[in-house]
Design a protein around this motif. Structure first.
Motif, PDB file in Angstrom:
ATOM      1  N   MET A 255       0.831  -1.209   0.000  1.00 28.44           N
ATOM      2  CA  MET A 255       0.000   0.000   0.000  1.00 28.44           C
ATOM      3  C   MET A 255       0.861   1.253   0.000  1.00 28.44           C
ATOM      4  SD  MET A 255      -2.971  -1.152   2.618  1.00 28.44           S
ATOM      5  CE  MET A 255      -4.114   0.201   2.500  1.00 28.44           C
ATOM      6  N   ALA A 256       2.018   1.145   0.676  1.00 32.46           N
ATOM      7  CA  ALA A 256       2.903   2.306   0.742  1.00 32.46           C
ATOM      8  C   ALA A 256       3.521   2.603  -0.618  1.00 32.46           C
ATOM      9  CB  ALA A 256       3.989   2.075   1.785  1.00 32.46           C
ATOM     10  N   GLY A 257       3.459   1.637  -1.526  1.00 31.37           N
ATOM     11  CA  GLY A 257       3.907   1.881  -2.884  1.00 31.37           C
ATOM     12  C   GLY A 257       3.100   3.001  -3.525  1.00 31.37           C
ATOM     13  N   GLN A 258       1.824   3.160  -3.090  1.00 33.36           N
ATOM     14  CA  GLN A 258       0.961   4.209  -3.647  1.00 33.36           C
ATOM     15  C   GLN A 258       1.304   5.576  -3.064  1.00 33.36           C
ATOM     16  OE1 GLN A 258      -2.673   2.528  -2.229  1.00 33.36           O
ATOM     17  NE2 GLN A 258      -2.559   0.752  -3.587  1.00 33.36           N
ATOM     18  N   SER A 259       1.595   5.615  -1.759  1.00 35.56           N
ATOM     19  CA  SER A 259       1.870   6.918  -1.132  1.00 35.56           C
ATOM     20  C   SER A 259       3.339   7.303  -1.286  1.00 35.56           C
ATOM     21  CB  SER A 259       1.510   6.884   0.355  1.00 35.56           C
ATOM     22  OG  SER A 259       2.389   6.016   1.058  1.00 35.56           O
ATOM     23  N   GLY A 260       4.215   6.296  -1.287  1.00 36.67           N
ATOM     24  CA  GLY A 260       5.636   6.582  -1.434  1.00 36.67           C
ATOM     25  C   GLY A 260       6.446   6.369  -0.169  1.00 36.67           C
ATOM     26  N   GLY A 261       5.889   5.669   0.803  1.00 39.13           N
ATOM     27  CA  GLY A 261       6.672   5.375   2.008  1.00 39.13           C
ATOM     28  C   GLY A 261       5.770   5.131   3.197  1.00 39.13           C
ATOM     29  N   PHE A 262       6.381   4.687   4.307  1.00 36.05           N
ATOM     30  CA  PHE A 262       5.572   4.494   5.512  1.00 36.05           C
ATOM     31  C   PHE A 262       6.458   4.552   6.742  1.00 36.05           C
ATOM     32  CE2 PHE A 262       6.910   0.175   4.357  1.00 36.05           C
ATOM     33  CZ  PHE A 262       7.354  -0.340   5.563  1.00 36.05           C
ATOM     34  N   HIS A 263       5.794   4.825   7.859  1.00 38.62           N
ATOM     35  CA  HIS A 263       6.448   4.702   9.154  1.00 38.62           C
ATOM     36  C   HIS A 263       5.526   3.906  10.068  1.00 38.62           C
ATOM     37  CE1 HIS A 263       8.585   5.374  12.807  1.00 38.62           C
ATOM     38  NE2 HIS A 263       7.531   5.951  13.362  1.00 38.62           N
ATOM     39  N   VAL A 264       6.016   2.782  10.574  1.00 42.94           N
ATOM     40  CA  VAL A 264       5.217   1.940  11.462  1.00 42.94           C
ATOM     41  C   VAL A 264       5.857   1.927  12.838  1.00 42.94           C
ATOM     42  CG1 VAL A 264       4.607  -0.452  11.992  1.00 42.94           C
ATOM     43  CG2 VAL A 264       4.168   0.465   9.715  1.00 42.94           C
ATOM     44  N   GLU A 265       5.012   2.110  13.864  1.00 41.98           N
ATOM     45  CA  GLU A 265       5.478   1.963  15.242  1.00 41.98           C
ATOM     46  C   GLU A 265       5.045   0.571  15.703  1.00 41.98           C
ATOM     47  OE1 GLU A 265       4.560   5.839  17.452  1.00 41.98           O
ATOM     48  OE2 GLU A 265       3.639   6.046  15.488  1.00 41.98           O
ATOM     49  N   LEU A 266       5.957  -0.354  15.616  1.00 36.19           N
ATOM     50  CA  LEU A 266       5.622  -1.764  15.712  1.00 36.19           C
ATOM     51  C   LEU A 266       5.084  -2.167  17.087  1.00 36.19           C
ATOM     52  CD1 LEU A 266       5.638  -4.005  13.650  1.00 36.19           C
ATOM     53  CD2 LEU A 266       7.934  -4.623  14.344  1.00 36.19           C
ATOM     54  N   GLU A 267       5.490  -1.430  18.124  1.00 34.80           N
ATOM     55  CA  GLU A 267       5.017  -1.791  19.472  1.00 34.80           C
ATOM     56  C   GLU A 267       3.514  -1.560  19.620  1.00 34.80           C
ATOM     57  OE1 GLU A 267       6.969   0.701  18.725  1.00 34.80           O
ATOM     58  OE2 GLU A 267       6.146   2.535  19.576  1.00 34.80           O
ATOM     59  N   ARG A 268       2.902  -0.845  18.663  1.00 32.14           N
ATOM     60  CA  ARG A 268       1.453  -0.609  18.746  1.00 32.14           C
ATOM     61  C   ARG A 268       0.633  -1.809  18.287  1.00 32.14           C
ATOM     62  NH1 ARG A 268      -0.817   4.832  17.800  1.00 32.14           N
ATOM     63  NH2 ARG A 268       0.700   6.371  18.479  1.00 32.14           N
ATOM     64  N   VAL A 269       1.234  -2.748  17.608  1.00 36.32           N
ATOM     65  CA  VAL A 269       0.488  -3.880  17.049  1.00 36.32           C
ATOM     66  C   VAL A 269      -0.009  -4.774  18.188  1.00 36.32           C
ATOM     67  CG1 VAL A 269       0.646  -5.961  15.622  1.00 36.32           C
ATOM     68  CG2 VAL A 269       1.838  -3.862  14.927  1.00 36.32           C
ATOM     69  N   PRO A 270      -1.319  -5.003  18.265  1.00 33.41           N
ATOM     70  CA  PRO A 270      -1.829  -5.850  19.350  1.00 33.41           C
ATOM     71  C   PRO A 270      -1.428  -7.314  19.148  1.00 33.41           C
ATOM     72  CG  PRO A 270      -3.651  -5.035  17.981  1.00 33.41           C
ATOM     73  CD  PRO A 270      -2.390  -4.466  17.411  1.00 33.41           C
ATOM     74  N   LEU A 271      -0.961  -7.937  20.232  1.00 33.60           N
ATOM     75  CA  LEU A 271      -0.430  -9.302  20.145  1.00 33.60           C
ATOM     76  C   LEU A 271      -1.325 -10.296  20.876  1.00 33.60           C
ATOM     77  CD1 LEU A 271       3.336  -8.570  20.905  1.00 33.60           C
ATOM     78  CD2 LEU A 271       2.182  -8.640  18.679  1.00 33.60           C
ATOM     79  N   LYS A 272      -1.266 -11.541  20.430  1.00 37.04           N
ATOM     80  CA  LYS A 272      -2.011 -12.604  21.107  1.00 37.04           C
ATOM     81  C   LYS A 272      -1.384 -12.927  22.449  1.00 37.04           C
ATOM     82  CE  LYS A 272      -3.655 -15.100  17.042  1.00 37.04           C
ATOM     83  NZ  LYS A 272      -3.565 -16.354  16.267  1.00 37.04           N
ATOM     84  N   TYR A 273      -0.059 -12.807  22.524  1.00 37.92           N
ATOM     85  CA  TYR A 273       0.664 -13.110  23.754  1.00 37.92           C
ATOM     86  C   TYR A 273       1.983 -12.361  23.715  1.00 37.92           C
ATOM     87  CZ  TYR A 273       1.491 -16.634  20.133  1.00 37.92           C
ATOM     88  OH  TYR A 273       1.664 -17.272  18.934  1.00 37.92           O
TER      89      TYR A 273
END
Lengths: 967, 269
Positions: free
Chosen positions: A502-520
């Motif tokens: 998807m970032a190919g369309q905008s031209g880049g991305f920044h992800v803050e990985l600690e925000r991803v909800p985890l199962k454990y």
């Protein structure tokens, strides 16, 4: 402490009956649903009574009169849907959530009586469970009493917190070490490896050079990301690479070009709207709607865990449809399975010592069939069309094709619905399930051959209800609100792929990985980033809408989280608690993959034609052919797959009073519209043993011909290609591939049926050992599945395969040639032969246009496209479907009787015509040489082919239905 | 007056759209409501006259089909639902909806005691999901408004857990008040006698559908909304061909429409 609740089913529980039958004799079986939880409310009566139906179930009241107890539960971290539902009930039955985790876990206990040994129970456990994802505990009655029961097992994931940072990876190493890195993965501190990256030396050198230019060594997450993004699974490198003189690669030069040429030629009559660029291909349905279609394969996961592989396959391709344009509603599922004979077990092992057995063909078949059943039925999507093909070379890896057709308005809020674009500043939102360790390395793993090192973490179980909740909320409620600008699914490669694309369309991305909800807790950042946990979509959401979107999803019981921002920085940037752990240039990520020119060779296969003397009676041959696995009924699948849900089913998988399993379906996706979607599929893997060109052409022709026979319009028909090849690093296999691709280019352009989507799986090989410890390699035959999708203007004009009335005339349309090579008949006799059916696209197209006109004029009472088993089998199936007799005289042809009966020449259709329509029908075909009146639907109870055979229709029906009846 | 229909959705229910289409085709006004929205605003039940719990796979059939959804309704929505069925309203549960309505105790509601689970709808004897067209007979003494004028129906079933089970005493009570409203039969009209595939799930006494005492609540496993139109039928191509030969128009409508039209008629008076 752990609480255990046992819910005893009644004596006549259908689930118990099946197991009783499997054990045989006079065994008695009781089924107990077991729930465990560490929450104290689990001991309360509210929760217990919510779990049990007092009419047929009892809580905590196990009978004492059993001999064996067998309990099957999940291993830690495996998706446990029943456990999740129990947890919801537990939460509803406590007012506040005091007492810690409300997590619940499910298991099933079988109490067995009778003269059975521990070995019998162990064998049963093997049948009922998969040791990659489940535990099985066996106790005798004495052991059960001694231990005070089975004991409460809480399969909680406990990961240590080691490796919770991104590690640097040293790339300044020699080529040999680079190769090891590619094959076995990044080295852990203890010297173990993290699993295959699937990166070749050439790729790793390019990566090393890139990081040299960046002036640093990469982090593990960067290498893992490149491995996912550059995998064969995601980049289709074999189809993209220069091959011999074809510098622009097979995909661009043949497949994409076929579609472009057809679209240009059609001009205003072009049916394509969105091809090859999205998760699925889209064509026009009517003035108001588009339909999209995608067919996926899930071969490797299904070989390891058939149920999990198949269910994640079907719910995964549903997401492709939800990720088409701004989100299409899944309206039809389809399937196609290639298995080895389930009545045999070749007994292969992954290791030379014979301790790690491959699953038996029967177990693979049962699991795959059940996985698609669960995924499709639970999602409320009809599954009317599919097929099963058998060849013992699918013992190593089965082929599991799953497809979904979606419906979407042509415009949404005044904009074309198939156009989407993530814009800089849009928030990256992940919606649906949480992330766990499931499916790590799925994309790289499906791009390599299956062997001892195949990771069990590649296995995952789907949760169709979580996905259904998300699908309903997104597609039926949120889509029209305009709250997101783009959407795509999380499939292979997880977030690394979906965000990266998807970032190919905008031209880049920044992800803050600690925000991803985890199962454990306890997952390393690289694992979170590439995990293939199911049931997730990624959206691009303008900041002003994130709150509303997340709140709406929450009201539907769906979790959604902002995990970052799309940018135009040109960088793929990931941080972990504030520290940058990935920072790649978008250009390198997407286009840095080195070109690998491919060279090919080709040798035609085959053996001498068999010399067959004419027999006096072909009755026994026809009965044997009708009972062959590739021809016999697969009714047990059709009745398990709900094909009526959404209420649009017109032409069903079982046709006529004799219920013949058909491979073409018609479904109305819009109940108020007279139009229907026609679907079919075809493949002919055995023809590849002689010539892959014949294999490919036959599949394409059959997929199109089935549509025409059912009343479809060739001008409103499109195709999907799924190549399932083997050993695609060998020039000979690549030569076979090139030949197949060239062929379908020519034929598709002739028929003017564009390709709109496709997928390939290039290494369907199994490397292992036989029972003697000898190394073996089992390669699937090169297989091209062509799936067709068409629109019929009015379902009233549809035609089924069953003859309708005695006295009707039977016609064979199309030429029968001496083409038994690779046929079912030759295989039945143990021959391969050489004369494989050649497809004459020009002649076939003439017929399809004429037949289309006859159908639109309603001159056809029934139609069936001749396929495996030739004319003889086609007539047998028609007789069975109509539960009628046929009186047939074969046309004079100069062919042997065997060839006339069983040759699989393409381009042929058998139709029946009411006598009052005869004149008009024959006028319609005036000037067409291959319209043969071959007899009539008779009042008798026999299929009579004069001078050849006479068999009772009832005997044919029994032969047809018996082989797979017990499954 | 034209009645309003509320059709539930959410958590894996999945037949709400075709069920809405069926009611609308019969001339009723309908709306689809997510269960969570109804829990938030239970007063909506006071504005409607018909409640439909459609088919689907709520909670994936985990803990028994229909159980978890029914428990959710019981814990979060029971009083409004009880008040609704006690009014002069109509309620229908189809397939998964039937299982939910049974688990909720809206059927059999003997002596108007709603809320008691006396009927189970459980695993098919074949332990396999069954999607097939079946023949049904409607109990001619049933007082259910849903089934007025019904005799036989040819519509599909699609379920893994469709087997009605209950104590003999419950069955006797149900029979006394003609609450066994729909049964599986053979194509020739005789009783299925428990024989597969005529009785597709091994249901006790061939039961396919049960009502409460008043007949206003109907719970049935087969899908009338999938058998509304001739083109939906499994024998459509045979019927179509015969009609063409006889030079007549094939009727557009089929058996399942009866149920929805009856609902519309009930509120017309």
């Amino acid at each position: 402490m752990a609480y255990r609740i046992e819910v005893l089913g009644h004596e006549e529980d259908g689930r118990a009956l099946r197991i009783r039958n499997a054990l045989g004799g006079d065994a008695g079986v009781r089924v107990v649903d077991v729930y465990t939880s560490e929450h104290k409310a689990a001991a309360g009566s509210t929760f217990k009574s919510a779990l049990a139906n007092p009419v047929v179930q009892k809580v905590d009241a196990l009978p004492q009169d059993f001999d064996w107890a067998l309990e099957i539960g999940f291993l830690p971290g495996v998706t446990d849907n029943t456990g999740h539902t129990a947890e919801e009930l537990l939460r509803l039955s406590v007012n506040d959530h005091e007492g810690g985790s409300t997590a619940c876990y499910s298991a099933r206990l079988y109490l067995i009586t009778g003269k059975v040994t521990r070995e019998d129970i162990a064998a049963l456990a093997g049948d009922l469970s998969n040791r990659l994802i489940q535990r099985a505990t066996i106790k005798s009655r004495d052991e059960f009493v001694r231990d005070g029961g089975m004991g409460a097992v809480v399969p909680k994931v406990m990961l240590d917190n080691k490796g919770l940072v991104a590690d640097a990876v040293e790339l300044e190493i020699n080529d040999q070490e680079l190769e090891t890195l590619g094959k076995q993965g990044i080295k852990n501190e203890d010297g173990s490896r993290r699993g295959p990256l699937g990166l070749s030396l050439l790729y790793l050198q390019a990566i090393r050079d890139y990081f040299r230019s960046e002036g640093r060594n990469p982090k593990d997450i960067e290498i893992e990301t490149l491995a996912q993004t550059w995998s064969e699974h995601c980049k289709h490198t074999i189809f993209a690479s220069p091959i011999d003189e074809v510098k622009d690669g097979l995909y661009r030069h043949y497949i994409k070009r076929a579609t472009m040429e057809i679209r240009e030629k059609r001009g205003d009559g072009d049916i394509c709207v969105s091809v090859f660029s999205d998760n699925a291909g889209g064509i026009i349905f009517d003035e108001e709607y588009l339909i999209c279609d995608k067919v996926e394969t899930h071969n490797s996961p299904s070989a390891l865990d058939p149920f999990g592989g198949a269910i994640t396959g079907i719910v995964g391709v549903n997401r492709d449809c939800m990720g088409f344009g701004l989100g299409a509603k899944p309206v039809i599922n389809r399937y196609g399975f290639c298995f080895a004979d389930p009545r045999q077990n070749p007994g292969y092992f992954r290791d030379p010592k014979g301790t790690d057995p491959m699953l038996s063909p029967a177990k693979i078949m049962n699991g795959v069939v059940a996985g698609v059943e669960s995924g499709g039925n639970c999602s409320g999507i009809p599954t009317p069309q599919g097929f099963v093909y058998f060849d013992d070379r699918f013992a190593g890896k089965p082929l599991v094709f799953v497809g979904t057709i979606g419906l979407i308005p042509r415009t949404i809020n005044g904009q074309p619905s198939h156009v989407k674009k993530a814009r800089p500043g849009d928030k990256i939102v992940m919606a649906g399930g949480r992330v766990g360790r499931d499916g790590i390395h799925g994309a790289t793993f499906s791009s390599v051959a299956l062997d001892e090192g195949s990771p069990a973490t590649a296995v995952q179980i789907g949760d169709p209800i979580t996905q259904k909740k998300m699908s309903d909320a997104l597609i039926k409620e949120i889509r029209e609100k305009g709250w997101y600008t783009a959407i795509t699914d999380n499939g292979a490669g997880g977030l690394s792929s979906s965000v990266g694309e998807m970032a190919g369309q905008s031209g880049g991305f920044h992800v803050e990985l600690e925000r991803v909800p985890l199962k454990y807790p306890g997952m390393a950042p690289w694992e979170i980033w590439i995990s293939e946990s199911q049931e997730r979509m990624t959206l691009a959401v303008p900041p002003e809408h994130t709150e509303a979107l997340i709140a709406h999803l929450a009201r539907r019981g769906v979790e959604a989280t902002v995990i970052g921002t799309y940018t135009d920085s040109g960088r793929a940037n990931v941080s972990w608690h504030g520290e940058t752990i990935m920072d790649l240039s978008m250009d390198f990520l997407h286009d840095g993959i080195p070109e690998t020119p491919l060279v090919t060779t080709f040798t035609r296969g085959g053996t001498a034609e068999a010399k067959l003397a004419d027999k006096a009676d072909y009755g026994p041959d026809l009965l044997a052919m009708t009972a062959r696995l590739n021809i016999c009924s697969k009714e047990f699948i059709a009745t398990q797959y709900d094909h009526e849900v959404q209420a649009g089913s017109v032409l069903k998988p079982l046709q006529g009073p004799g219920r013949v399993y058909a491979e073409t379906s018609i479904t109305k996706p819009v109940l108020k519209s007279p139009k229907g979607v026609i679907l079919s599929q075809a493949l002919f893997p055995r023809y590849s043993d002689i010539d892959t060109a014949a294999m490919a052409a036959a599949g394409l022709d059959m997929a199109v011909r089935n549509i025409i026979a059912a009343g479809g319009d060739i001008k409103h028909t499109a195709l999907l290609d799924n190549f399932c090849w083997c050993s695609s690093d060998e020039p000979e296999r690549l030569g076979q591939l090139k030949r197949a691709v060239e062929t379908i280019y020519t034929l598709a352009v002739q028929y003017e049926t564009p390709f709109i989507s496709g997928k390939d799986s290039m290494f369907n090989d199994f490397k292992g050992y036989d029972s003697a410890g000898k190394a073996i390699k089992v390669s699937a035959p090169p297989t091209l599945l062509i799936s067709s999708i068409g629109v019929i203007d009015d379902v009233k004009k549809s035609v089924s395969m069953a003859p309708k009335a005695a006295g009707d005339l039977v016609y064979l349309l199309g030429a029968t040639k001496d083409e038994l090579g690779g046929s079912e008949y030759y295989d039945h006799l143990g021959h391969l032969g050489s004369n494989v059916p050649e497809t004459d696209g020009h002649q076939n197209l003439r017929l399809y246009k004429l037949l289309g006109r006859a159908t639109r004029d309603r001159l056809i009472a029934s139609a069936y496209a001749v396929g495996l088993g030739g004319l003889g089998v086609a007539l047998a199936k028609k007789a069975i479907a109509g539960r009628t007799g046929l009186d047939i005289t074969l046309p004079s042809s100069g062919l042997s009787k065997a060839a006339m009966l069983f040759s699989e020449s393409t381009g042929r259709v058998v139709v029946t015509v009411a006598p009052q329509n005869r004149k008009e029908f024959e006028r319609n075909f005036k000037g067409y040489e291959q319209c043969h009146m071959i007899g009539s639907v008779s009042f008798s109870e026999n299929l009579l082919i004069r001078d050849v055979l006479s068999v009772k229709t009832a005997d044919l029906e029994e032969a047809y239905k018996a082989p797979l009846r017990g499954y | 007056m034209s009645a309003n229909v509320l059709i539930l959705s959410g958590y894996g229910l999945n037949c709400e759209e075709e069920t809405l289409h069926a009611f609308e085709y019969a001339g009723l006004k309908g709306r689809i409501r997510h269960i969570n929205d109804l829990i938030e605003n239970p007063k909506e039940l006071e504005e409607v006259q018909i409640l439909a719990v459609p088919g689907g796979f709520s909670y994936g059939d985990d803990t028994g089909s229909g159980n978890a959804f029914a428990q959710k309704m019981k814990l979060a929505l029971w009083e409004p639902v009880r008040r609704f069925v006690e009014r002069d309203t109509l309620t229908i549960g189809i397939c998964n909806g039937c299982q939910i309505v049974a688990n909720l105790g809206l059927i059999p509601g003997i002596d108007k005691k709603y809320g008691e689970r006396l009927v189970a709808v459980t695993y098919n004897m074949t332990a396999r999901y069954q999607c097939r067209w079946i023949d049904l007979s409607v109990n001619e003494n049933s007082r259910s408004p849903w089934l007025s004028g019904g005799r036989k129906m040819h519509i599909p079933v699609a379920h893994g857990e469709g087997r009605f089970m209950m104590d003999e005493s419950t069955l006797v009570a149900l029979r006394k008040c003609n609450q066994v409203a729909i049964s599986y039969i053979r194509p020739d009209g005789s009783a299925a006698g428990g024989e597969f595939p005529f009785n597709p799930n091994g249901s006790q006494a061939d039961i396919a559908g049960v009502t409460d005492e008043s007949g206003r609540v109907l719970a049935l496993m087969p899908h009338p909304e999938r058998g509304m139109f001739t083109w939906q039928r499994d024998d459509y191509h045979e019927l179509k061909d015969r009609a063409a030969r006889e030079g007549r128009e094939l009727p557009e409508e089929s058996d399942g429409i009866l149920v929805f039209r009856n609902a519309a008629r009930y509120f017309e008076g």
